[in-house]
Design an enzyme around this catalytic site. Structure first.
Site, PDB file in Angstrom:
ATOM      1  N   SER A 200       0.832  -1.192   0.000  1.00 19.34           N
ATOM      2  CA  SER A 200       0.000   0.000   0.000  1.00 19.34           C
ATOM      3  C   SER A 200       0.875   1.254   0.000  1.00 19.34           C
ATOM      4  O   SER A 200       1.687   1.441  -0.906  1.00 19.34           O
ATOM      5  CB  SER A 200      -0.956  -0.036   1.194  1.00 19.34           C
ATOM      6  N   ASP A 295     -10.431  -2.788  -4.624  1.00 20.80           N
ATOM      7  CA  ASP A 295      -9.436  -1.844  -4.150  1.00 20.80           C
ATOM      8  C   ASP A 295      -9.470  -0.615  -5.051  1.00 20.80           C
ATOM      9  O   ASP A 295      -9.307  -0.736  -6.269  1.00 20.80           O
ATOM     10  CB  ASP A 295      -8.047  -2.493  -4.197  1.00 20.80           C
ATOM     11  N   HIS A 325      -8.261  -4.671  -0.672  1.00 17.23           N
ATOM     12  CA  HIS A 325      -7.014  -4.048  -0.241  1.00 17.23           C
ATOM     13  C   HIS A 325      -6.661  -4.544   1.166  1.00 17.23           C
ATOM     14  O   HIS A 325      -7.506  -4.577   2.050  1.00 17.23           O
ATOM     15  CB  HIS A 325      -7.193  -2.529  -0.226  1.00 17.23           C
TER      16      HIS A 325
END
Length: 365
Positions: A200, A295, A325
């Site tokens: 991320s 996501d 995610h």
């Protein structure tokens, strides 16, 4: 009409969907809830996170968001309910520190028991949007990489926003990488076999570290592993629309992250943030790039793969359907997470091999 509780805590985590789960999915499809597209094992983790009382991050202050149950907590809770023991990964840990701008920040070193030293090293940057970054919440990801790659993983703490705004975390990330190169022998490794990985916001940091290494004359990383990275700033991209109301990360969460991490909206033009639009991606090492269907960052992750290939970087890109995610560290419960961990471990192992460094391995699934 109240939504039925879809989890029967007496069932095996891999059992077929219960009636409650089926009804919930039907209701979600009708309401166009992105989570209705989730694989059952992923959906169970997301539902457990809701049952633990997690509130929408975008409705919280940073302090409140940091105190909330995390997806890692949801996994631990489900494992306890199902009676699943923690994986015996045979990885030991110890904590250390590094210096960035005169401040001491944390490192956590993961060492697999098998294999002789010197081992390769993976510098790993956890997620959290530069605001929620926490070594504990991403412990499972670091352990999985260490075990599957047969490498020492050094997980990096960086300063968090809004207390320390952009580019504090980016500066820390480069300082940590330089520290690992200088002290590789102390970690039982070699400075010539150091890869970089991130998840991320940590994926954004990892890619920026590789760019900084190229531009500042540091030893370049052997390989890059980018796991659903923040790679751009365009919130009109298709996945932001499709996953506008996804969980645990959606469009509002990404807006919240940028709102707390940046001094002003003008900083979005910085190439360290707009990697797909403004960064020079040439001369970077072979890259493993993972994206997730549920996501908002999916579109820019796929675009990043295209930009890297245009820059003649070898990319093994794998897009996972039916997961959200943050799924990578959920290998004890989510089957796609186990596959993702295997891919990253395999690609890193091949990159570390004397005859395999820089060669594309594996196939997009």
């Amino acid at each position: 009409m109240p939504t039925p509780d879809p989890i029967d805590h007496r069932i095996d985590p891999h059992a077929p969907a219960t009636i409650g789960e089926r009804v919930t999915r039907i209701l979600g499809v009708v309401a166009r809830d992105p989570v209705a597209r989730a694989e059952l094992d992923m959906a169970r983790v997301l539902e457990e996170l809701r049952l633990l009382g997690a509130q929408p991050i975008e409705d919280c202050t940073p302090e409140e968001a940091r105190r909330q149950p995390s997806p890692a907590d949801a996994v631990s809770s489900l494992m306890a309910k199902y009676g699943i023991p923690e994986s015996d990964d045979d990885v030991t840990t110890r904590d250390a520190t590094y210096d960035s701008g005169g401040e001491r920040l944390g490192l956590r070193i993961y060492r697999p028991a098998a294999g002789a030293e010197p081992r390769p090293i993976v510098v790993y940057y956890p997620g959290g949007g530069w605001v929620l970054s926490n070594l504990d919440d991403y412990d499972a990801s670091a352990r999985a990489i260490a075990g599957r790659a047969g490498a020492t993983v050094v997980a990096v703490e960086t300063r968090r926003a809004p207390e320390h705004k952009f580019p504090a975390a980016h500066d820390d990330a480069v300082a940590a990488y330089a520290h690992v190169l200088e002290h590789a022998a102390d970690f039982g490794g070699s400075p010539d076999l150091v890869a970089v990985a991130g998840e991320s916001a940590g994926g954004n940091l990892a890619l920026n570290v590789a760019i900084a290494a190229r531009d500042r004359g540091l030893t370049p990383p052997t390989h890059l592993a980018l796991i659903y990275p923040i790679a751009g700033v365009d919130m009109t991209a298709p996945s932001f629309k499709i996953n506008e109301f996804a969980r645990p990360v959606n469009k509002a969460v990404i807006e919240w992250i940028f709102g707390h991490a940046l001094m002003s909206a003008a900083e979005k033009d910085d190439p360290r943030l707009d990697l797909v639009g403004r960064a020079d991606l040439s001369g970077l090492p072979a890259t493993t790039l993972l994206t997730a269907e549920i996501d908002p960052l999916r579109s820019e992750g796929l675009q990043l793969g295209e930009r890297l290939r245009e820059a003649r970087v070898v990319v093994n890109g794998v897009d996972f359907e039916g997961v959200a995610h943050g799924f990578f560290g959920m290998g004890d419960l989510v089957r796609h997470a186990r596959t993702a961990q295997d891919i990253v471990g395999r690609d890193l192992s091949a990159a570390f091999a004397v005859d395999g460094r820089g060669i594309r391995v594996g196939r997009a699934l």
